[in-house]
Design a protein around this motif. Structure first.
Motif, PDB file in Angstrom:
ATOM      1  N   THR A  31      -3.742  36.441  54.745  1.00 38.75           N
ATOM      2  CA  THR A  31      -2.797  35.370  54.417  1.00 38.75           C
ATOM      3  C   THR A  31      -2.993  34.756  53.038  1.00 38.75           C
ATOM      4  OG1 THR A  31      -4.202  33.739  55.520  1.00 38.75           O
ATOM      5  CG2 THR A  31      -2.442  34.759  56.825  1.00 38.75           C
ATOM      6  N   GLU A  32      -4.200  34.449  52.682  1.00 33.51           N
ATOM      7  CA  GLU A  32      -4.415  33.749  51.412  1.00 33.51           C
ATOM      8  C   GLU A  32      -4.241  34.635  50.193  1.00 33.51           C
ATOM      9  OE1 GLU A  32      -4.448  30.543  50.823  1.00 33.51           O
ATOM     10  OE2 GLU A  32      -4.159  30.374  52.976  1.00 33.51           O
ATOM     11  N   HIS A  33      -4.409  35.927  50.370  1.00 38.27           N
ATOM     12  CA  HIS A  33      -4.247  36.825  49.233  1.00 38.27           C
ATOM     13  C   HIS A  33      -2.873  37.472  49.222  1.00 38.27           C
ATOM     14  CE1 HIS A  33      -8.351  36.111  48.166  1.00 38.27           C
ATOM     15  NE2 HIS A  33      -8.699  36.342  49.415  1.00 38.27           N
ATOM     16  N   SER A  34      -2.051  37.123  50.181  1.00 33.83           N
ATOM     17  CA  SER A  34      -0.688  37.633  50.220  1.00 33.83           C
ATOM     18  C   SER A  34       0.146  36.903  49.178  1.00 33.83           C
ATOM     19  CB  SER A  34      -0.073  37.406  51.609  1.00 33.83           C
ATOM     20  OG  SER A  34       1.296  37.728  51.586  1.00 33.83           O
ATOM     21  N   LEU A  35       0.982  37.645  48.493  1.00 30.98           N
ATOM     22  CA  LEU A  35       1.909  37.025  47.547  1.00 30.98           C
ATOM     23  C   LEU A  35       3.145  36.491  48.261  1.00 30.98           C
ATOM     24  CD1 LEU A  35       1.674  39.665  44.686  1.00 30.98           C
ATOM     25  CD2 LEU A  35       0.405  37.522  44.930  1.00 30.98           C
ATOM     26  N   ASP A  36       3.259  36.820  49.543  1.00 26.69           N
ATOM     27  CA  ASP A  36       4.387  36.373  50.352  1.00 26.69           C
ATOM     28  C   ASP A  36       4.020  35.106  51.114  1.00 26.69           C
ATOM     29  OD1 ASP A  36       5.871  38.612  49.628  1.00 26.69           O
ATOM     30  OD2 ASP A  36       5.249  39.755  51.386  1.00 26.69           O
ATOM     31  N   PRO A  37       4.982  34.201  51.267  1.00 26.77           N
ATOM     32  CA  PRO A  37       4.742  33.003  52.068  1.00 26.77           C
ATOM     33  C   PRO A  37       4.488  33.331  53.543  1.00 26.77           C
ATOM     34  CG  PRO A  37       6.604  32.670  50.599  1.00 26.77           C
ATOM     35  CD  PRO A  37       6.256  34.132  50.535  1.00 26.77           C
ATOM     36  N   VAL A  38       3.458  32.709  54.111  1.00 23.94           N
ATOM     37  CA  VAL A  38       3.109  32.831  55.521  1.00 23.94           C
ATOM     38  C   VAL A  38       2.810  31.417  56.023  1.00 23.94           C
ATOM     39  CG1 VAL A  38       1.481  33.800  57.205  1.00 23.94           C
ATOM     40  CG2 VAL A  38       2.093  35.120  55.154  1.00 23.94           C
ATOM     41  N   ALA A  39       3.358  31.082  57.197  1.00 25.30           N
ATOM     42  CA  ALA A  39       3.121  29.745  57.747  1.00 25.30           C
ATOM     43  C   ALA A  39       3.194  29.793  59.270  1.00 25.30           C
ATOM     44  CB  ALA A  39       4.148  28.748  57.208  1.00 25.30           C
ATOM     45  N   MET A  40       2.651  28.752  59.898  1.00 25.61           N
ATOM     46  CA  MET A  40       2.706  28.598  61.347  1.00 25.61           C
ATOM     47  C   MET A  40       3.074  27.157  61.651  1.00 25.61           C
ATOM     48  SD  MET A  40      -0.785  30.677  62.262  1.00 25.61           S
ATOM     49  CE  MET A  40      -0.591  30.747  64.030  1.00 25.61           C
ATOM     50  N   ARG A  41       3.985  27.004  62.636  1.00 24.71           N
ATOM     51  CA  ARG A  41       4.355  25.670  63.106  1.00 24.71           C
ATOM     52  C   ARG A  41       4.132  25.599  64.607  1.00 24.71           C
ATOM     53  NH1 ARG A  41       8.527  26.355  59.108  1.00 24.71           N
ATOM     54  NH2 ARG A  41       9.873  27.400  60.613  1.00 24.71           N
ATOM     55  N   ASP A  42       3.731  24.426  65.075  1.00 23.93           N
ATOM     56  CA  ASP A  42       3.516  24.250  66.510  1.00 23.93           C
ATOM     57  C   ASP A  42       4.849  24.018  67.223  1.00 23.93           C
ATOM     58  OD1 ASP A  42       4.203  21.539  66.137  1.00 23.93           O
ATOM     59  OD2 ASP A  42       2.141  20.843  66.290  1.00 23.93           O
ATOM     60  N   ARG A  43       4.784  23.778  68.533  1.00 14.73           N
ATOM     61  CA  ARG A  43       6.000  23.583  69.331  1.00 14.73           C
ATOM     62  C   ARG A  43       6.843  22.407  68.852  1.00 14.73           C
ATOM     63  NH1 ARG A  43       8.124  25.473  73.200  1.00 14.73           N
ATOM     64  NH2 ARG A  43       7.403  27.173  74.466  1.00 14.73           N
ATOM     65  N   ASP A  44       6.212  21.421  68.226  1.00 11.53           N
ATOM     66  CA  ASP A  44       6.933  20.250  67.731  1.00 11.53           C
ATOM     67  C   ASP A  44       7.484  20.462  66.326  1.00 11.53           C
ATOM     68  OD1 ASP A  44       6.369  18.818  70.094  1.00 11.53           O
ATOM     69  OD2 ASP A  44       4.400  18.246  69.303  1.00 11.53           O
ATOM     70  N   GLY A  45       7.292  21.661  65.776  1.00  9.14           N
ATOM     71  CA  GLY A  45       7.798  21.957  64.435  1.00  9.14           C
ATOM     72  C   GLY A  45       6.874  21.498  63.327  1.00  9.14           C
ATOM     73  N   LYS A  46       5.659  21.068  63.680  1.00 10.40           N
ATOM     74  CA  LYS A  46       4.709  20.598  62.667  1.00 10.40           C
ATOM     75  C   LYS A  46       3.877  21.769  62.144  1.00 10.40           C
ATOM     76  CE  LYS A  46       4.424  16.002  64.596  1.00 10.40           C
ATOM     77  NZ  LYS A  46       3.599  15.034  65.286  1.00 10.40           N
ATOM     78  N   TYR A  47       3.707  21.795  60.834  1.00  6.98           N
ATOM     79  CA  TYR A  47       2.911  22.860  60.227  1.00  6.98           C
ATOM     80  C   TYR A  47       1.447  22.733  60.614  1.00  6.98           C
ATOM     81  CZ  TYR A  47       6.733  24.397  57.255  1.00  6.98           C
ATOM     82  OH  TYR A  47       7.919  24.912  56.790  1.00  6.98           O
TER      83      TYR A  47
END
Length: 190
Positions: A31-47
């Motif tokens: 993830t950290e060395h990827s040039l592409d955006p990667v993210a995770m959000r919980d059930r409430d939509g919070k990052y």
């Protein structure tokens, strides 16, 4: 508790910590060395996770996302759109691939986005994972190629000479000069 038990527990704890470090290193490598955006959000939509590439899209540090929603960060209109898709993914349990085009910080964005359900160790859906790729340059190149192709067709159509294009022994294109010499029924070309 016997000394042997404490020693065994300490050794097990160290093995577990090493395994966690190893898994964390794998996650960071992906993830950290990827040039592409990667993210995770919980059930409430919070990052709960954002890599540097994702944070850079908005010009923020990854920590600025933590515990916040897209509505908090980008306004209610963007937030509602993102949230609706996230809820659908969590409800169906199916991944989605879509195109996001919009403007942010006076910059046109064009992303291919893949989202899928984030599941816990028991298989329960606890949020959404997203990966996106900036396809702006591809879109521009595709548009330029289409413009060039249209220009070539206009040029060939304006020629007084016959132009035929063959593929696999079949005529697949004939300009208007060719059609004057050899009248062809409409739609007869491959």
């Amino acid at each position: 508790m016997a000394t042997d038990d404490i020693g065994w527990l300490a050794a097990e704890l160290e093995v577990t910590r090493n395994e966690l470090r190893r898994v964390r290193n794998w996650l960071d490598a992906v993830t950290e060395h990827s040039l592409d955006p990667v993210a995770m959000r919980d059930r409430d939509g919070k990052y709960v996770f954002v890599n540097a590439a994702a944070a850079a899209v908005a010009g923020l540090a990854p920590a600025a996302y933590m515990g916040r929603t897209d509505s908090d960060l980008f306004g209610p209109e963007v937030g509602a759109s993102v949230r609706g898709r996230d809820l659908r993914i969590m409800e169906t349990g199916k991944p989605e691939l879509y195109r996001y085009q919009g403007d942010y910080l006076n910059r046109a964005l064009d992303y291919s986005v893949t989202k899928w359900p984030w599941r816990d160790e028991n298989g329960r859906i606890v949020g959404v994972v997203l990966h996106s790729r900036d396809v702006s340059e591809l879109t521009i190149a595709s548009r330029e190629a289409a413009d060039l192709s249209a220009g070539m067709v206009r040029l060939v159509e304006s020629l007084p000479d016959v132009v035929l294009v063959h593929r696999d022994g079949m005529i697949v294109y004939a300009n208007s000069a060719a059609e004057k010499v050899w009248p062809m029924p409409s739609g007869s070309l491959a």
